[in-house]
Motif scaffolding. Structure first.
Motif, PDB file in Angstrom:
ATOM      1  N   TRP A  76       0.800  -1.227   0.000  1.00  9.80           N
ATOM      2  CA  TRP A  76       0.000   0.000   0.000  1.00  9.80           C
ATOM      3  C   TRP A  76       0.833   1.277   0.000  1.00  9.80           C
ATOM      4  O   TRP A  76       0.319   2.364  -0.282  1.00  9.80           O
ATOM      5  N   VAL A  77       2.142   1.186   0.304  1.00  8.01           N
ATOM      6  CA  VAL A  77       2.964   2.399   0.462  1.00  8.01           C
ATOM      7  C   VAL A  77       3.101   3.164  -0.852  1.00  8.01           C
ATOM      8  O   VAL A  77       2.877   4.380  -0.904  1.00  8.01           O
ATOM      9  N   ALA A  78       3.468   2.457  -1.921  1.00  7.28           N
ATOM     10  CA  ALA A  78       3.671   3.129  -3.208  1.00  7.28           C
ATOM     11  C   ALA A  78       2.401   3.822  -3.705  1.00  7.28           C
ATOM     12  O   ALA A  78       2.467   4.986  -4.129  1.00  7.28           O
ATOM     13  N   PRO A  79       1.223   3.167  -3.662  1.00  8.58           N
ATOM     14  CA  PRO A  79       0.008   3.868  -4.095  1.00  8.58           C
ATOM     15  C   PRO A  79      -0.300   5.125  -3.288  1.00  8.58           C
ATOM     16  O   PRO A  79      -0.793   6.109  -3.837  1.00  8.58           O
ATOM     17  N   VAL A  80       0.019   5.095  -1.984  1.00  7.76           N
ATOM     18  CA  VAL A  80      -0.201   6.293  -1.158  1.00  7.76           C
ATOM     19  C   VAL A  80       0.715   7.422  -1.606  1.00  7.76           C
ATOM     20  O   VAL A  80       0.285   8.578  -1.765  1.00  7.76           O
ATOM     21  N   LEU A  81       1.996   7.109  -1.819  1.00 10.59           N
ATOM     22  CA  LEU A  81       2.945   8.125  -2.284  1.00 10.59           C
ATOM     23  C   LEU A  81       2.518   8.703  -3.625  1.00 10.59           C
ATOM     24  O   LEU A  81       2.553   9.920  -3.843  1.00 10.59           O
ATOM     25  N   HIS A  82       2.084   7.817  -4.519  1.00 11.22           N
ATOM     26  CA  HIS A  82       1.650   8.276  -5.832  1.00 11.22           C
ATOM     27  C   HIS A  82       0.382   9.118  -5.728  1.00 11.22           C
ATOM     28  O   HIS A  82       0.234  10.123  -6.445  1.00 11.22           O
ATOM     29  N   GLY A  83      -0.520   8.743  -4.825  1.00  8.16           N
ATOM     30  CA  GLY A  83      -1.751   9.515  -4.641  1.00  8.16           C
ATOM     31  C   GLY A  83      -1.477  10.912  -4.113  1.00  8.16           C
ATOM     32  O   GLY A  83      -2.087  11.889  -4.566  1.00  8.16           O
ATOM     33  N   VAL A  84      -0.552  10.998  -3.160  1.00  6.76           N
ATOM     34  CA  VAL A  84      -0.190  12.317  -2.616  1.00  6.76           C
ATOM     35  C   VAL A  84       0.449  13.166  -3.704  1.00  6.76           C
ATOM     36  O   VAL A  84       0.197  14.372  -3.802  1.00  6.76           O
ATOM     37  N   ARG A  85       1.261  12.549  -4.539  1.00  9.34           N
ATOM     38  CA  ARG A  85       1.902  13.306  -5.618  1.00  9.34           C
ATOM     39  C   ARG A  85       0.859  13.821  -6.611  1.00  9.34           C
ATOM     40  O   ARG A  85       0.972  14.947  -7.106  1.00  9.34           O
ATOM     41  N   ILE A  86      -0.147  13.028  -6.878  1.00 10.96           N
ATOM     42  CA  ILE A  86      -1.222  13.494  -7.767  1.00 10.96           C
ATOM     43  C   ILE A  86      -1.916  14.708  -7.155  1.00 10.96           C
ATOM     44  O   ILE A  86      -2.244  15.680  -7.851  1.00 10.96           O
ATOM     45  N   ALA A  87      -2.148  14.669  -5.829  1.00 12.82           N
ATOM     46  CA  ALA A  87      -2.752  15.822  -5.147  1.00 12.82           C
ATOM     47  C   ALA A  87      -1.849  17.054  -5.285  1.00 12.82           C
ATOM     48  O   ALA A  87      -2.339  18.179  -5.475  1.00 12.82           O
ATOM     49  N   CYS A  88      -0.533  16.842  -5.210  1.00 10.19           N
ATOM     50  CA  CYS A  88       0.410  17.948  -5.397  1.00 10.19           C
ATOM     51  C   CYS A  88       0.315  18.502  -6.809  1.00 10.19           C
ATOM     52  O   CYS A  88       0.383  19.718  -7.017  1.00 10.19           O
ATOM     53  N   PHE A  89       0.160  17.606  -7.793  1.00  6.31           N
ATOM     54  CA  PHE A  89       0.022  18.069  -9.177  1.00  6.31           C
ATOM     55  C   PHE A  89      -1.201  18.969  -9.322  1.00  6.31           C
ATOM     56  O   PHE A  89      -1.169  19.950 -10.069  1.00  6.31           O
ATOM     57  N   VAL A  90      -2.275  18.634  -8.603  1.00  5.29           N
ATOM     58  CA  VAL A  90      -3.491  19.458  -8.653  1.00  5.29           C
ATOM     59  C   VAL A  90      -3.199  20.843  -8.079  1.00  5.29           C
ATOM     60  O   VAL A  90      -3.632  21.867  -8.626  1.00  5.29           O
ATOM     61  N   MET A  91      -2.454  20.883  -6.962  1.00  9.38           N
ATOM     62  CA  MET A  91      -2.080  22.173  -6.361  1.00  9.38           C
ATOM     63  C   MET A  91      -1.248  23.006  -7.326  1.00  9.38           C
ATOM     64  O   MET A  91      -1.459  24.213  -7.474  1.00  9.38           O
ATOM     65  N   LEU A  92      -0.325  22.343  -8.006  1.00  9.50           N
ATOM     66  CA  LEU A  92       0.527  23.056  -8.945  1.00  9.50           C
ATOM     67  C   LEU A  92      -0.251  23.495 -10.175  1.00  9.50           C
ATOM     68  O   LEU A  92       0.021  24.555 -10.752  1.00  9.50           O
ATOM     69  N   ALA A  93      -1.227  22.690 -10.577  1.00  8.45           N
ATOM     70  CA  ALA A  93      -2.084  23.069 -11.699  1.00  8.45           C
ATOM     71  C   ALA A  93      -2.895  24.312 -11.348  1.00  8.45           C
ATOM     72  O   ALA A  93      -3.186  25.145 -12.214  1.00  8.45           O
ATOM     73  N   HIS A  94      -3.266  24.458 -10.062  1.00 11.79           N
ATOM     74  CA  HIS A  94      -3.976  25.668  -9.625  1.00 11.79           C
ATOM     75  C   HIS A  94      -3.113  26.898  -9.862  1.00 11.79           C
ATOM     76  O   HIS A  94      -3.610  27.968 -10.257  1.00 11.79           O
ATOM     77  N   THR A  95      -1.807  26.761  -9.644  1.00 12.59           N
ATOM     78  CA  THR A  95      -0.900  27.877  -9.868  1.00 12.59           C
ATOM     79  C   THR A  95      -0.891  28.268 -11.345  1.00 12.59           C
ATOM     80  O   THR A  95      -0.911  29.455 -11.686  1.00 12.59           O
ATOM     81  N   VAL A  96      -0.841  27.267 -12.217  1.00 15.42           N
ATOM     82  CA  VAL A  96      -0.888  27.544 -13.650  1.00 15.42           C
ATOM     83  C   VAL A  96      -2.185  28.264 -14.003  1.00 15.42           C
ATOM     84  O   VAL A  96      -2.184  29.240 -14.766  1.00 15.42           O
ATOM     85  N   TYR A  97      -3.289  27.799 -13.429  1.00 15.93           N
ATOM     86  CA  TYR A  97      -4.596  28.425 -13.669  1.00 15.93           C
ATOM     87  C   TYR A  97      -4.603  29.876 -13.199  1.00 15.93           C
ATOM     88  O   TYR A  97      -5.070  30.776 -13.915  1.00 15.93           O
ATOM     89  N   ALA A  98      -4.056  30.124 -12.006  1.00 15.82           N
ATOM     90  CA  ALA A  98      -4.027  31.483 -11.458  1.00 15.82           C
ATOM     91  C   ALA A  98      -3.154  32.396 -12.316  1.00 15.82           C
ATOM     92  O   ALA A  98      -3.528  33.546 -12.599  1.00 15.82           O
ATOM     93  N   TYR A  99      -1.999  31.895 -12.745  1.00 25.10           N
ATOM     94  CA  TYR A  99      -1.111  32.710 -13.578  1.00 25.10           C
ATOM     95  C   TYR A  99      -1.741  32.985 -14.939  1.00 25.10           C
ATOM     96  O   TYR A  99      -1.578  34.086 -15.498  1.00 25.10           O
ATOM     97  N   ALA A 100      -2.439  31.998 -15.497  1.00 25.79           N
ATOM     98  CA  ALA A 100      -3.100  32.195 -16.788  1.00 25.79           C
ATOM     99  C   ALA A 100      -4.187  33.257 -16.665  1.00 25.79           C
ATOM    100  O   ALA A 100      -4.328  34.121 -17.546  1.00 25.79           O
ATOM    101  N   ASN A 101      -4.949  33.216 -15.577  1.00 28.06           N
ATOM    102  CA  ASN A 101      -5.983  34.226 -15.358  1.00 28.06           C
ATOM    103  C   ASN A 101      -5.377  35.624 -15.246  1.00 28.06           C
ATOM    104  O   ASN A 101      -5.916  36.598 -15.788  1.00 28.06           O
ATOM    105  N   THR A 102      -4.264  35.714 -14.523  1.00 31.65           N
ATOM    106  CA  THR A 102      -3.596  37.006 -14.373  1.00 31.65           C
ATOM    107  C   THR A 102      -3.138  37.547 -15.728  1.00 31.65           C
ATOM    108  O   THR A 102      -3.331  38.723 -16.044  1.00 31.65           O
TER     109      THR A 102
END
Length: 286
Positions: free
Chosen positions: A91-117
Motif C-alpha cells: 500500500w505504500v507506493a500507491p499512497v505516495l503516488h496519490g499524494v503526488r497526484i494531489a500535489c500536481f493538482v495544487m501546482l495546476a492551480h498555480t498555472v490556472y491562477a497565472y493564466a488568469n492574471t
C-alpha cells in the motif's frame, strides 16, 4: 585494496551529497517564509473586505505553489532514498503516488491562477481624470511597477512617477504607467511559462521514477525524459537570469535553489538506479 579505496571514496561522496541535500532543503524552507510574507504584502494592496476565499487563494498562488512543491519533494525523497524497494511494495507506493497526484493538482492551480492574471492584464483601461498620481490620492489606489507595490498618498505621489498617463491593472485597485503595464504583462507570461516548465520537469521525473519502480533502468523513454529534463532545467536557469536582470534577486535565487533541490532528487534516482543494476548483476551471477 582498490575495492576498499573505492568504497571509502563512495562513502565520502555519499556523505557530501547528503550534507548538500539538506542544506538545499533548509534554504528552500527559508525562501518559503519570504514568499508567504511577499504574498501577504501584495494581498493587502489588492484585496478588499469583500474578497472571497478564491480571491485570497489567487493572491497566495505562489505560497500554495511552494507548499505543493515541498510536499512533492518530500514524497520523492521518501520513494527515491528513504524507503527501500521492499517497503514500497503493497500500500505504500500507491499512497505516495496519490499524494503526488494531489500535489500536481495544487501546482495546476498555480498555472490556472497565472493564466488568469495574464489574461486579465490584456485589457488596457486608462485611468480617467488623472494627469498625475497626485490626482489619485483620494481614491485609495496602489501604484505598481516591476512588482513593487506602493499605496499612493499625498506624501509620495510626486516621487513615485512623473508620468501623465496611467492605466488600471485588471480589476484590482492598482495603477501603473504604460511602461509599467507592458512590464506587468511580460512578467505575467514569464510566471505562466515558468509554472508550465516546472510541471513538465515533474512529469519527466515522475515517468523515470515510475519506470525504475518497475525495474526499468534504461530505455528510449528514460533517455528521452532525462534529455528533456536537462533542456527544461536550462530554460529555468534562463528565467532565473531574467529575474536577476530586473533586480528580483529573491526570485532568481529561489529558481536556482529549486533547481538544486530537484538535482538532489536526481542524485537519489541515480543511486537507486545503480542499486537496481547491482542487484540485477548479482542475480545474474548467482
Amino acid at each position: 585494496m582498490n575495492s576498499v579505496t573505492n568504497a571509502v571514496a563512495n562513502a565520502n561522496l555519499h556523505r557530501i551529497q547528503q550534507v548538500v541535500k539538506w542544506a538545499v532543503y533548509s534554504l528552500l524552507l527559508i525562501n518559503f517564509a519570504f514568499y508567504i510574507h511577499e504574498d501577504w504584502d501584495r494581498a493587502v494592496h489588492t484585496l478588499g473586505a469583500d474578497a472571497s476565499w478564491v480571491d485570497w487563494a489567487g493572491e497566495f498562488a505562489t505560497s500554495i505553489d511552494e507548499a505543493g512543491w515541498f510536499l512533492l519533494l518530500f514524497m520523492y525523497e521518501l520513494e527515491t532514498y528513504v524507503l527501500d524497494d521492499e517497503t514500497l511494495k503493497g500500500w505504500v507506493a500507491p499512497v505516495l503516488h496519490g499524494v503526488r497526484i494531489a500535489c500536481f493538482v495544487m501546482l495546476a492551480h498555480t498555472v490556472y491562477a497565472y493564466a488568469n492574471t495574464a489574461l486579465d492584464l490584456r485589457a488596457t483601461t486608462p485611468v480617467e481624470n488623472a494627469a498625475s498620481l497626485c490626482d489619485l490620492t483620494k481614491q485609495d489606489v496602489t501604484y505598481v511597477y516591476n512588482l513593487n507595490y506602493t499605496a499612493v498618498n499625498s506624501d509620495n505621489c510626486a516621487s513615485l512617477s512623473d508620468a501623465s498617463d496611467f492605466f488600471w491593472l485588471g480589476e484590482d485597485p492598482l495603477v501603473t504607467t504604460s511602461a509599467g503595464l507592458a512590464l506587468e504583462r511580460e512578467l505575467a507570461w514569464v510566471d505562466l511559462a515558468e509554472a508550465v516548465i516546472w510541471l513538465l520537469v515533474i512529469f519527466s521525473i515522475e515517468l523515470v521514477v515510475r519506470l525504475q519502480g518497475r525495474g526499468v533502468t534504461g530505455s528510449a523513454v528514460v533517455s528521452t525524459a532525462n534529455t528533456a529534463k536537462v533542456l527544461l532545467y536550462l530554460a529555468l536557469a534562463g528565467i532565473a537570469i531574467y529575474w536577476a536582470t530586473l533586480s528580483h534577486w529573491l526570485y532568481a535565487w529561489d529558481e536556482f535553489v529549486w533547481i538544486a533541490g530537484f538535482a538532489t532528487i536526481e542524485m537519489n534516482v541515480n543511486e537507486w538506479r545503480d542499486d537496481l543494476l547491482d542487484n540485477a548483476a548479482g542475480e545474474a551471477v548467482a
